[in-house]
Scaffold this active site. Structure first.
Site, PDB file in Angstrom:
ATOM      1  N   SER A 241       9.966  -7.172 -28.619  1.00  0.00           N
ATOM      2  CA  SER A 241      11.363  -7.168 -28.133  1.00  0.00           C
ATOM      3  C   SER A 241      12.356  -7.412 -29.263  1.00  0.00           C
ATOM      4  CB  SER A 241      11.548  -8.193 -27.014  1.00  0.00           C
ATOM      5  OG  SER A 241      10.996  -9.441 -27.366  1.00  0.00           O
ATOM      6  N   HIS A 271       3.092  -7.780 -23.805  1.00  0.00           N
ATOM      7  CA  HIS A 271       4.190  -8.628 -24.304  1.00  0.00           C
ATOM      8  C   HIS A 271       4.703  -9.484 -23.127  1.00  0.00           C
ATOM      9  CE1 HIS A 271       7.321  -9.991 -26.863  1.00  0.00           C
ATOM     10  NE2 HIS A 271       8.183  -8.985 -26.766  1.00  0.00           N
ATOM     11  N   HIS A 318      -3.059 -13.882 -29.310  1.00  0.00           N
ATOM     12  CA  HIS A 318      -1.751 -13.677 -29.943  1.00  0.00           C
ATOM     13  C   HIS A 318      -1.921 -12.931 -31.254  1.00  0.00           C
ATOM     14  CE1 HIS A 318       2.333 -14.386 -31.390  1.00  0.00           C
ATOM     15  NE2 HIS A 318       2.628 -14.600 -30.120  1.00  0.00           N
ATOM     16  N   ARG A 327       4.706 -23.493 -27.196  1.00  0.00           N
ATOM     17  CA  ARG A 327       5.529 -23.242 -26.001  1.00  0.00           C
ATOM     18  C   ARG A 327       4.685 -23.466 -24.740  1.00  0.00           C
ATOM     19  NH1 ARG A 327       7.316 -17.248 -27.452  1.00  0.00           N
ATOM     20  NH2 ARG A 327       5.057 -17.207 -27.738  1.00  0.00           N
ATOM     21  N   ASP A 375       2.803 -17.425 -21.962  1.00  0.00           N
ATOM     22  CA  ASP A 375       2.780 -16.842 -20.621  1.00  0.00           C
ATOM     23  C   ASP A 375       1.735 -17.470 -19.704  1.00  0.00           C
ATOM     24  OD1 ASP A 375       4.802 -14.987 -21.218  1.00  0.00           O
ATOM     25  OD2 ASP A 375       3.354 -13.745 -22.285  1.00  0.00           O
TER      26      ASP A 375
HETATM   27  N1  NMX Z   1      -8.517 -10.884 -23.544  1.00  0.00           N
HETATM   28  C1  NMX Z   1      -9.459  -9.976 -23.911  1.00  0.00           C
HETATM   29  N2  NMX Z   1      -9.471  -9.356 -25.100  1.00  0.00           N
HETATM   30  C2  NMX Z   1      -8.496  -9.695 -25.967  1.00  0.00           C
HETATM   31  C3  NMX Z   1      -7.532 -10.667 -25.683  1.00  0.00           C
HETATM   32  C4  NMX Z   1      -7.552 -11.261 -24.395  1.00  0.00           C
HETATM   33  N3  NMX Z   1      -6.647 -12.146 -24.013  1.00  0.00           N
HETATM   34  N4  NMX Z   1      -6.716 -10.778 -26.734  1.00  0.00           N
HETATM   35  C5  NMX Z   1      -7.160  -9.898 -27.664  1.00  0.00           C
HETATM   36  N5  NMX Z   1      -8.231  -9.241 -27.194  1.00  0.00           N
HETATM   37  C6  NMX Z   1      -8.945  -8.152 -27.834  1.00  0.00           C
HETATM   38  C7  NMX Z   1      -7.990  -7.016 -28.159  1.00  0.00           C
HETATM   39  O1  NMX Z   1      -7.733  -6.219 -27.006  1.00  0.00           O
HETATM   40  C8  NMX Z   1      -8.724  -6.315 -29.265  1.00  0.00           C
HETATM   41  O2  NMX Z   1      -9.743  -5.534 -28.686  1.00  0.00           O
HETATM   42  P1  NMX Z   1     -10.135  -4.088 -29.276  1.00  0.00           P
HETATM   43  O3  NMX Z   1     -10.665  -4.366 -30.656  1.00  0.00           O
HETATM   44  O4  NMX Z   1     -11.139  -3.558 -28.331  1.00  0.00           O
HETATM   45  O5  NMX Z   1      -8.860  -3.281 -29.305  1.00  0.00           O
HETATM   46  C9  NMX Z   1      -9.378  -7.462 -30.013  1.00  0.00           C
HETATM   47  O6  NMX Z   1      -9.435  -8.575 -29.087  1.00  0.00           O
HETATM   48  C10 NMX Z   1      -8.612  -7.917 -31.243  1.00  0.00           C
HETATM   49  O7  NMX Z   1      -7.283  -8.224 -30.868  1.00  0.00           O
HETATM   50  P2  NMX Z   1      -6.455  -9.347 -31.657  1.00  0.00           P
HETATM   51  O8  NMX Z   1      -6.312  -8.865 -33.074  1.00  0.00           O
HETATM   52  O9  NMX Z   1      -7.006 -10.684 -31.422  1.00  0.00           O
HETATM   53  O10 NMX Z   1      -5.055  -9.296 -30.876  1.00  0.00           O
HETATM   54  P3  NMX Z   1      -3.818  -8.317 -31.106  1.00  0.00           P
HETATM   55  O11 NMX Z   1      -2.978  -8.867 -32.195  1.00  0.00           O
HETATM   56  O12 NMX Z   1      -4.243  -6.907 -31.233  1.00  0.00           O
HETATM   57  O13 NMX Z   1      -3.059  -8.458 -29.711  1.00  0.00           O
HETATM   58  C11 NMX Z   1      -2.196  -9.617 -27.836  1.00  0.00           C
HETATM   59  C12 NMX Z   1      -2.358  -9.620 -29.339  1.00  0.00           C
HETATM   60  C13 NMX Z   1      -1.270 -10.738 -27.406  1.00  0.00           C
HETATM   61  C14 NMX Z   1      -1.547  -8.281 -27.394  1.00  0.00           C
HETATM   62  C15 NMX Z   1      -3.595  -9.778 -27.185  1.00  0.00           C
HETATM   63  O14 NMX Z   1      -4.118 -11.035 -27.535  1.00  0.00           O
HETATM   64  C16 NMX Z   1      -3.582  -9.626 -25.666  1.00  0.00           C
HETATM   65  O15 NMX Z   1      -3.669  -8.489 -25.183  1.00  0.00           O
HETATM   66  N6  NMX Z   1      -3.459 -10.771 -24.898  1.00  0.00           N
HETATM   67  C17 NMX Z   1      -3.376 -10.705 -23.465  1.00  0.00           C
HETATM   68  C18 NMX Z   1      -1.978 -10.293 -23.040  1.00  0.00           C
HETATM   69  C19 NMX Z   1      -0.987 -11.389 -23.318  1.00  0.00           C
HETATM   70  O16 NMX Z   1      -1.172 -12.544 -22.981  1.00  0.00           O
HETATM   71  N7  NMX Z   1       0.159 -11.005 -23.914  1.00  0.00           N
HETATM   72  C20 NMX Z   1       1.270 -11.953 -24.131  1.00  0.00           C
HETATM   73  C21 NMX Z   1       1.557 -12.268 -25.603  1.00  0.00           C
HETATM   74  C22 NMX Z   1       2.689 -13.222 -25.707  1.00  0.00           C
HETATM   75  N8  NMX Z   1       3.941 -12.631 -25.229  1.00  0.00           N
HETATM   76  O17 NMX Z   1       4.574 -13.169 -24.361  1.00  0.00           O
HETATM   77  O18 NMX Z   1       4.373 -11.581 -25.704  1.00  0.00           O
HETATM   78  C1  MLT Z   2       6.852 -13.497 -28.230  1.00  0.00           C
HETATM   79  O1  MLT Z   2       7.352 -14.549 -27.836  1.00  0.00           O
HETATM   80  O2  MLT Z   2       7.542 -12.545 -28.608  1.00  0.00           O
HETATM   81  C2  MLT Z   2       5.362 -13.326 -28.105  1.00  0.00           C
HETATM   82  O3  MLT Z   2       4.692 -14.523 -28.292  1.00  0.00           O
HETATM   83  C3  MLT Z   2       4.816 -12.188 -28.892  1.00  0.00           C
HETATM   84  C4  MLT Z   2       4.843 -12.282 -30.384  1.00  0.00           C
HETATM   85  O4  MLT Z   2       5.331 -13.213 -30.990  1.00  0.00           O
HETATM   86  O5  MLT Z   2       4.281 -11.332 -30.985  1.00  0.00           O
END
Ligand code: NMX
Ligand code: MLT
Length: 441
Positions: A241, A271, A318, A327, A375
């Site tokens: 964002s 996100h 994350h 947070r 979240d």
């Molecule tokens: N559950 C299952 N698998 C996960 C999770 C999770 N919570 N988090 C990461 N992975 C997987 C990810 O999908 C990836 O798989 P692949 O290699 O098959 O593509 C692998 O682990 C490596 O990912 P990371 O490097 O650890 O994480 P990345 O930086 O790519 O993504 C998020 C970060 C936040 C997108 C990821 O952790 C996620 O999808 N979390 C769940 C959704 C979430 O809670 N999002 C909110 C973030 C905060 N916000 O408010 O924005």
């Molecule tokens: C945020 O607050 O924007 C989320 O934690 C995602 C991020 O920092 O990448």
């Protein structure tokens, strides 16, 4: 000129020579390298954005203007009768880096009272949308609809546009957006979930308290709103964002265009929409329990079912953090000190997921960070106070995130940052450089 704007002018003018010196004298100093993994993998960790408003350390979590979350809450003047600061005092702090005096906070509150009047045509536009539109669509439409109010756009079209003064008009739009967005969010809430029973602004209340008042909430919820908007405000500049808002504004699109784009990014399930997904996951889990008590065993099974279905566990992981999100901790502490909330079954279940999920995710072995993010905890508090419409939770995030995004683009213009335009390459090029062991510089 308001006290806050004058202070900001002083700060921007003092900061400009630092940027000029860095670009002119040290522009070619190398601060990072880029590998193929980063190029394909979402530009992770590449140092190529600048902001002084917040910084995210992977171990420590966020600092706003150099202060941790507890330090921020401690330092800022509090709302009357509350342990929490007003959002207005936090806005002053984010913009200037200075802790405001109570009088300076009062001046911002007075300024917001004038700015917070939302034009009637915005409500007409929202009422014209299908009532089952997602509330994030409504929020984004409302911000876009207000674009015709943009003072920055007016300045650009006036024929008098110049780079040195442009920030002043961004500041005007940014302040209008920050003051109005909780009023718009409350309108959307009442439109969608309370049969369009609208409540007028109470001119005597600060932003958080007024939001609680407008959605028909309790006295206690005033602090929830203040805490929630502050916690979600900023997370340095690389998140979707903030980065989108910065990118779109770098083309000199005005703050309305820029923040609507930022909100559209926030609406993604990886996100900001993850807070809605967390509640959805919990409700599905409870349905499957069919009245049975949640236990560590059945929570573990539900987590594995999600992972084995190829889905992510929402609220965990994350891109930058490598520990529990402070947070998350701030909200958990709020739950623990609030009588009633800490005994709430949903809080207990979320606490059990916190005990269980990091182990399961570690065993699963994919995520780099098995710990909860913001979240995972935020929906429980909303639910407890009766805001049970979980598709609205990302709107609350979007109200808070406006503070960070708007402070950042005000500074972007103040410091004259360039239009953003990274370079792309082709797969053939990557394969060639891979075979050669790196690109010859
Ligand atoms: N559950 C299952 N698998 C996960 C999770 C999770 N919570 N988090 C990461 N992975 C997987 C990810 O999908 C990836 O798989 P692949 O290699 O098959 O593509 C692998 O682990 C490596 O990912 P990371 O490097 O650890 O994480 P990345 O930086 O790519 O993504 C998020 C970060 C936040 C997108 C990821 O952790 C996620 O999808 N979390 C769940 C959704 C979430 O809670 N999002 C909110 C973030 C905060 N916000 O408010 O924005
Ligand atoms: C945020 O607050 O924007 C989320 O934690 C995602 C991020 O920092 O990448």
């Amino acid at each position: 000129m308001s006290q806050l704007k004058e202070k900001l002018q002083e700060k921007i003018q003092a900061h400009r020579p630092r940027v000029t010196r860095l670009t002119k004298e040290f522009g070619s100093v190398v601060i990072d390298k880029v590998d193929i993994g980063q190029c394909i993998g979402g530009a992770r960790d590449i140092r190529c954005l600048v902001t002084d408003i917040s910084y995210l350390d992977p171990q420590e979590g966020i600092r706003f203007r150099g202060k941790t979350i507890p330090e921020t809450f401690e330092a800022l003047p509090k709302a009357a009768g509350s342990e929490y600061p007003t959002v207005e005092s936090f806005w002053y702090f984010l913009l200037t880096g200075d802790v405001p005096t109570p009088d300076q906070v009062k001046a911002v509150e007075a300024e917001f009272k004038v700015r917070q009047q939302v034009p009637e045509y915005v409500f007409t536009a929202l009422r014209a949308l299908p009532r089952d539109s997602h509330p994030m669509v409504m929020l984004s439409v409302a911000i876009m609809t207000m674009q015709k109010e943009s003072k920055f756009c007016g300045f650009y079209n006036s024929g008098k546009f110049n780079k040195m003064d442009a920030w002043e008009y961004v500041y005007e739009d940014a302040s209008d957006i920050v003051a109005r967005i909780p009023v718009v969010a409350a309108f959307i809430y009442n439109l969608k979930y309370r049969g369009d029973k609208q409540v007028a602004i109470d001119q005597n209340l600060d932003m958080g308290a007024n939001f609680a008042h407008m959605i028909g909430q309790s006295e206690q919820y005033k602090d929830v709103a203040r805490m929630y908007f502050i916690l979600h405000s900023d997370h340095e500049s690389g998140n979707v964002s903030a980065h989108t808002t910065h990118l779109v504004h770098s083309a000199l699109s005005d703050p309305y265009y820029a923040y609507a784009a930022g909100l559209n990014g926030l609406a993604g399930p990886l996100h900001g929409l993850a807070n809605q997904e967390v509640l959805g996951w919990i409700m599905d889990f409870q349905k499957k329990l069919n009245g049975a008590e949640p236990t560590k065993e059945n929570v573990t099974k539900a987590l594995w079912d999600t992972l084995n279905a190829g889905q992510v566990v929402p609220g965990y992981g994350h891109a930058v953090l490598r520990k529990t999100d402070p947070r998350y901790t701030a909200q958990r502490e709020f739950c623990l000190k609030t009588p009633g909330l800490k005994e709430d079954p949903l809080f207990k279940l979320v606490a059990m997921i916190f005990e269980t999920a990091p182990g399961v995710l570690t065993e699963h072995g994919k995520t780099k960070n098995p710990w909860p993010n913001v979240d995972a905890q935020s929906g429980v508090i909303q639910w407890y106070y009766g805001v049970k419409e979980w598709d609205f939770y990302t709107v609350l995030f979007g109200v808070g995130r406006a503070l960070g995004c708007m402070a950042n683009i005000t500074w972007d213009r103040g410091l004259g940052y360039a239009i953003e335009r990274p370079k792309s390459v082709t797969t053939d090029m990557l394969e060639k450089w891979a075979a050669e062991g790196g690109r010859k510089m």
